[in-house]
Design a protein around this motif. Sequence first.
Motif, PDB file in Angstrom:
ATOM      1  N   VAL A 101       0.812  -1.477   0.339  1.00 47.27           N
ATOM      2  CA  VAL A 101       0.076   0.220  -0.112  1.00 47.27           C
ATOM      3  C   VAL A 101       0.906   1.417   0.320  1.00 47.27           C
ATOM      4  CG1 VAL A 101      -2.067   1.665   1.271  1.00 47.27           C
ATOM      5  CG2 VAL A 101      -2.130  -1.030   0.910  1.00 47.27           C
ATOM      6  N   ARG A 102       1.559   0.988   0.566  1.00 46.02           N
ATOM      7  CA  ARG A 102       2.638   2.124   1.083  1.00 46.02           C
ATOM      8  C   ARG A 102       3.496   2.953  -0.510  1.00 46.02           C
ATOM      9  NH1 ARG A 102       4.399  -0.470   5.819  1.00 46.02           N
ATOM     10  NH2 ARG A 102       3.360   0.668   7.702  1.00 46.02           N
ATOM     11  N   GLY A 109       3.007   9.574  -5.981  1.00 45.66           N
ATOM     12  CA  GLY A 109       3.041  11.314  -5.599  1.00 45.66           C
ATOM     13  C   GLY A 109       2.666  11.024  -4.051  1.00 45.66           C
ATOM     14  N   LEU A 110       1.992   9.995  -3.703  1.00 49.18           N
ATOM     15  CA  LEU A 110       1.029  10.175  -2.343  1.00 49.18           C
ATOM     16  C   LEU A 110       1.443   8.874  -1.125  1.00 49.18           C
ATOM     17  CD1 LEU A 110      -2.021   8.959  -4.542  1.00 49.18           C
ATOM     18  CD2 LEU A 110      -1.731  11.079  -3.768  1.00 49.18           C
ATOM     19  N   MET A 152      -7.861   3.961  -5.878  1.00 47.67           N
ATOM     20  CA  MET A 152      -9.008   5.632  -6.497  1.00 47.67           C
ATOM     21  C   MET A 152      -7.782   6.873  -5.738  1.00 47.67           C
ATOM     22  SD  MET A 152     -12.504   3.958  -3.885  1.00 47.67           S
ATOM     23  CE  MET A 152     -13.586   2.923  -4.348  1.00 47.67           C
ATOM     24  N   LEU A 153      -7.275   6.939  -4.960  1.00 46.26           N
ATOM     25  CA  LEU A 153      -6.464   8.112  -5.294  1.00 46.26           C
ATOM     26  C   LEU A 153      -5.556   8.310  -5.880  1.00 46.26           C
ATOM     27  CD1 LEU A 153      -5.800   7.727  -1.303  1.00 46.26           C
ATOM     28  CD2 LEU A 153      -7.143  10.023  -2.133  1.00 46.26           C
ATOM     29  N   ALA A 154      -5.119   6.704  -6.292  1.00 52.06           N
ATOM     30  CA  ALA A 154      -3.947   7.114  -7.912  1.00 52.06           C
ATOM     31  C   ALA A 154      -4.581   7.321  -8.339  1.00 52.06           C
ATOM     32  CB  ALA A 154      -3.393   5.820  -7.885  1.00 52.06           C
ATOM     33  N   LEU A 163      -8.751  14.845  -5.109  1.00 51.86           N
ATOM     34  CA  LEU A 163      -8.592  14.091  -4.010  1.00 51.86           C
ATOM     35  C   LEU A 163      -8.662  13.418  -3.143  1.00 51.86           C
ATOM     36  CD1 LEU A 163      -4.279  14.332  -4.197  1.00 51.86           C
ATOM     37  CD2 LEU A 163      -5.497  12.690  -5.240  1.00 51.86           C
ATOM     38  N   ALA A 164      -9.198  15.179  -2.291  1.00 53.10           N
ATOM     39  CA  ALA A 164      -9.995  15.017  -1.141  1.00 53.10           C
ATOM     40  C   ALA A 164     -11.461  14.783  -1.069  1.00 53.10           C
ATOM     41  CB  ALA A 164      -9.770  16.830  -0.700  1.00 53.10           C
ATOM     42  N   GLY A 165     -11.786  14.997  -2.249  1.00 51.41           N
ATOM     43  CA  GLY A 165     -13.561  14.073  -2.163  1.00 51.41           C
ATOM     44  C   GLY A 165     -14.021  13.261  -3.109  1.00 51.41           C
TER      45      GLY A 165
END
Length: 328
Positions: A101-102, A109-110, A152-154, A163-165
């Motif tokens: 996950v990391r 870039g997250l 999902m973030l990627a 990203l926040a939403g």
Amino acid sequence: MTPSAARTPATPDTAPCLPVLAEDVRSGFTEGHHRGSLVLLAADGSVELALGEPAAPVFPRSSNKPMQAAAVLRAGLDLSGERLALAAASHSGEGFHLDLVRKVLGEHGLSPDDLQTPPDLPLDPVEAETYLVSGQVRDRLAMNCSGKHAAMLAACALNGWDLAGYLDPAHPLQRLVHQVVEEATGEEVATVGTDGCGAPLMAVSLVGLTRAFRGFVLAEPGSVERRVADAMRAHPEYVAGTRRHDTWLMREVPGTLSKVGAEAVQAVALADGRALAFKIDDGGARALGPVLARALGLLGVDAPVVARIGRAPLMGGPAEVGEVRAAF
């Protein structure tokens, strides 16, 4: 398609009396029952067995994850192998899960700070004990849905989406998930709720859920659906963990796609298109194994892993004094 209005909650006078799928037998005395709904599909997609109300909508919970993983691929995210399996995972929180996950986050870039999963302990009790003994505390990364959230973030970072939403049902990614769920199940989403991890949760029927899993294993090679199914089947330990029945089943019955969901939901598709899904109405997870083993047997699966999955002993001190067993 747009979701229809949520069903009116059942009252004691209107709630269906579902059949007993499993029973708790202690010292020869039946002390409890687990009612629910179940559907089995034959290889040609026809309904072979229906118990309860498999056409009624349920929240599949994490059994929806293969469809959510397909949506991030539709969004253009290039995942494969263990990374794609992890995107569809309810992982146990073992070290190799958390490390990957990391990595997925870092590759786009997250960081773990971007995750909106609730802080939690590893899902696997053995891992949770080790985690606590090492001095660690509840963390967003340890939560079993962090692989899905990382994917999902990627996908959002790739497309320049907010990203926040990313968990808002109106977010472009979640609208895409909604579309994929409806296409895969062949039915309109009955209602949209919120899953335990905070992500939007689409309600569909058990029949629709089996149709989706069957479609994933029979999809054309290279399609997003087949890519998800192939990754999960090739790397089942990343979908669940080393001590989980989804892992055992996908590892020991070649070609099988299996995914459990919270509140005692299970969906499985075999390589030839036979499929099953069920929901234990009371959410009793200890009935999952016995019901799954019985359903697999009815589908003709004859493998040692079925008996292993079906074992659910009840203890009296150090001795086995009973069992949870299938009742259909």
